[in-house]
Design a protein around this motif. Structure first.
Motif, short mmCIF file in Angstrom:
data_model
loop_
_atom_site.label_atom_id
_atom_site.label_comp_id
_atom_site.label_asym_id
_atom_site.label_seq_id
_atom_site.Cartn_x
_atom_site.Cartn_y
_atom_site.Cartn_z
N THR A 187 2.16 2.72 -11.94
CA THR A 187 2.16 2.52 -10.49
C THR A 187 1.62 1.15 -10.12
OG1 THR A 187 1.93 4.89 -10.04
CG2 THR A 187 1.18 3.37 -8.31
N THR A 188 0.53 0.77 -10.73
CA THR A 188 -0.10 -0.51 -10.41
C THR A 188 0.74 -1.69 -10.87
OG1 THR A 188 -2.27 0.54 -10.53
CG2 THR A 188 -2.21 -1.87 -10.65
N LEU B 61 0.84 -1.20 0.00
CA LEU B 61 0.00 0.00 0.00
C LEU B 61 0.88 1.25 0.00
CD1 LEU B 61 -2.94 -0.85 2.45
CD2 LEU B 61 -3.05 -0.56 -0.04
N ALA B 62 1.95 1.23 0.81
CA ALA B 62 2.88 2.36 0.83
C ALA B 62 3.58 2.50 -0.51
CB ALA B 62 3.90 2.17 1.95
N THR C 231 3.72 -1.99 -8.50
CA THR C 231 3.35 -2.52 -7.19
C THR C 231 3.05 -4.01 -7.25
OG1 THR C 231 2.44 -0.35 -6.58
CG2 THR C 231 1.77 -2.24 -5.24
N TRP D 112 2.39 1.67 -3.47
CA TRP D 112 1.45 2.23 -4.44
C TRP D 112 1.28 3.72 -4.21
CZ3 TRP D 112 -3.20 4.69 -5.21
CH2 TRP D 112 -3.78 4.54 -6.47
N GLY D 113 1.13 4.14 -2.95
CA GLY D 113 0.94 5.56 -2.64
C GLY D 113 2.15 6.41 -2.99
N VAL D 114 3.34 5.95 -2.61
CA VAL D 114 4.57 6.71 -2.89
C VAL D 114 4.83 6.76 -4.39
CG1 VAL D 114 7.09 6.64 -2.65
CG2 VAL D 114 5.63 6.34 -0.64
N THR D 115 4.64 5.64 -5.07
CA THR D 115 4.86 5.61 -6.52
C THR D 115 3.91 6.56 -7.23
OG1 THR D 115 5.55 3.30 -6.33
CG2 THR D 115 5.05 4.10 -8.53
N LEU D 116 2.66 6.55 -6.84
CA LEU D 116 1.69 7.46 -7.44
C LEU D 116 2.08 8.91 -7.19
CD1 LEU D 116 -1.08 7.70 -8.90
CD2 LEU D 116 -2.13 7.79 -6.64
N ALA D 117 2.50 9.21 -5.97
CA ALA D 117 2.89 10.59 -5.64
C ALA D 117 4.09 11.04 -6.45
CB ALA D 117 3.19 10.70 -4.14
N SER E 20 4.31 14.92 -6.87
CA SER E 20 4.12 15.41 -5.50
C SER E 20 5.37 15.28 -4.64
CB SER E 20 2.97 14.66 -4.82
OG SER E 20 1.79 14.81 -5.55
#
Length: 200
Positions: free
Chosen positions: A148-149, A44-45, A152, A47-52, A57
Motif C-alpha cells: 500500500t505504501t 490519503l484516499a 501510494t 492509501w486508505g482505499v488500497t489498504l482496505a 474490506s
C-alpha cells in the motif's frame, strides 16, 4: 519484491489517466504549489482505499456489478464536470489562487475512479503472498502495508511529475491566447477520459 512491484506500477502510474491529467491541468491553471491540498487528499484516499482492498474490506465492490457501475458513472460524470470547469476558464488563474483545486477534489477523484480499484486489486493478486491470504495475521498485514505504501508513494511521485509538467507548460505558453488553448486542450483531454470511463 519492491523492485518487481515498481516495474509493474511504472507504466500504470506514469501513463495518462484521470488523476495524472487532472493534476497536469491543475498545475497549469494554478501552479504546482497550489495543487498540494488536492494531492494530499488524493493520496490519503489512495492509501486508505488500497489498504482496505488489501485487507479484503472492499472485496464486495468487485462482486457487486451495480455498485461498480455506479462508481463508474459518478467518476465519469465528475471528470466531465472538471473538464467543463477548465473549458470555461478563459485564461490561466493567478498563481496564488487555488479556489478550484481543493483537498476534496483529490479525495473524490480517487474514490470515483473504478479503474483505480481494478488496478489495486490486480496489484494485490500479483504481489500479495497467497499463502498468507487465508488468515489475516501480522505477516499478512505487514505485506499489505508495505504494498500500500509503495503504491501510494509511487503514485505521488508520478502525479508530481505531471503537475510540474503542467506548471512548466503554463509558464512557457503564458499569453492569454496561449492560455486559452492550453485550458481548452486539457479540458478536451479530460472530457475524453470521462467519456471513456462512462462508455468502457
Amino acid at each position: 519484491m519492491i523492485l518487481a512491484l515498481l516495474m509493474f506500477l511504472l507504466p500504470l502510474a506514469y501513463s495518462p489517466g484521470p488523476g495524472n491529467l487532472y493534476f497536469a491541468a491543475a498545475g497549469a491553471q494554478v501552479g504546482a504549489r497550489a495543487t498540494v491540498a488536492a494531492s494530499v487528499g488524493y493520496h490519503l484516499a489512495t492509501w486508505g482505499v488500497t489498504l482496505a482492498i488489501g485487507l479484503g474490506s472492499l472485496a464486495t465492490l468487485a462482486q457487486q456489478p451495480a455498485i461498480f457501475a455506479a462508481v463508474k458513472l459518478l467518476g465519469g460524470g465528475y471528470i466531465l464536470w472538471i473538464a467543463w470547469r477548465f473549458a470555461r476558464s478563459s485564461r490561466l488563474r493567478h498563481r496564488n489562487t487555488a479556489t478550484d483545486v481543493r483537498f476534496v477534489d483529490g479525495v473524490v477523484l480517487l474514490l470515483f475512479n473504478p479503474k483505480a480499484y481494478v488496478i489495486i486489486a490486480l496489484m494485490f493478486s500479483q504481489f500479495l503472498d497467497p499463502a498468507r491470504l487465508p488468515a489475516v495475521g501480522a505477516g499478512h498485514i505487514g505485506q499489505v502495508l508495505l504494498i500500500t505504501t509503495v503504491f501510494t508513494l509511487n503514485n505521488l511521485l508520478a502525479f508530481t511529475v505531471w503537475t510540474l509538467a503542467g506548471d512548466r507548460l503554463a509558464r512557457v505558453f503564458s499569453s492569454p491566447a496561449q492560455a486559452r488553448w492550453l485550458n481548452t486542450g486539457f479540458a478536451v483531454t479530460l472530457a475524453g477520459v470521462g467519456l471513456w470511463m462512462l462508455l468502457d
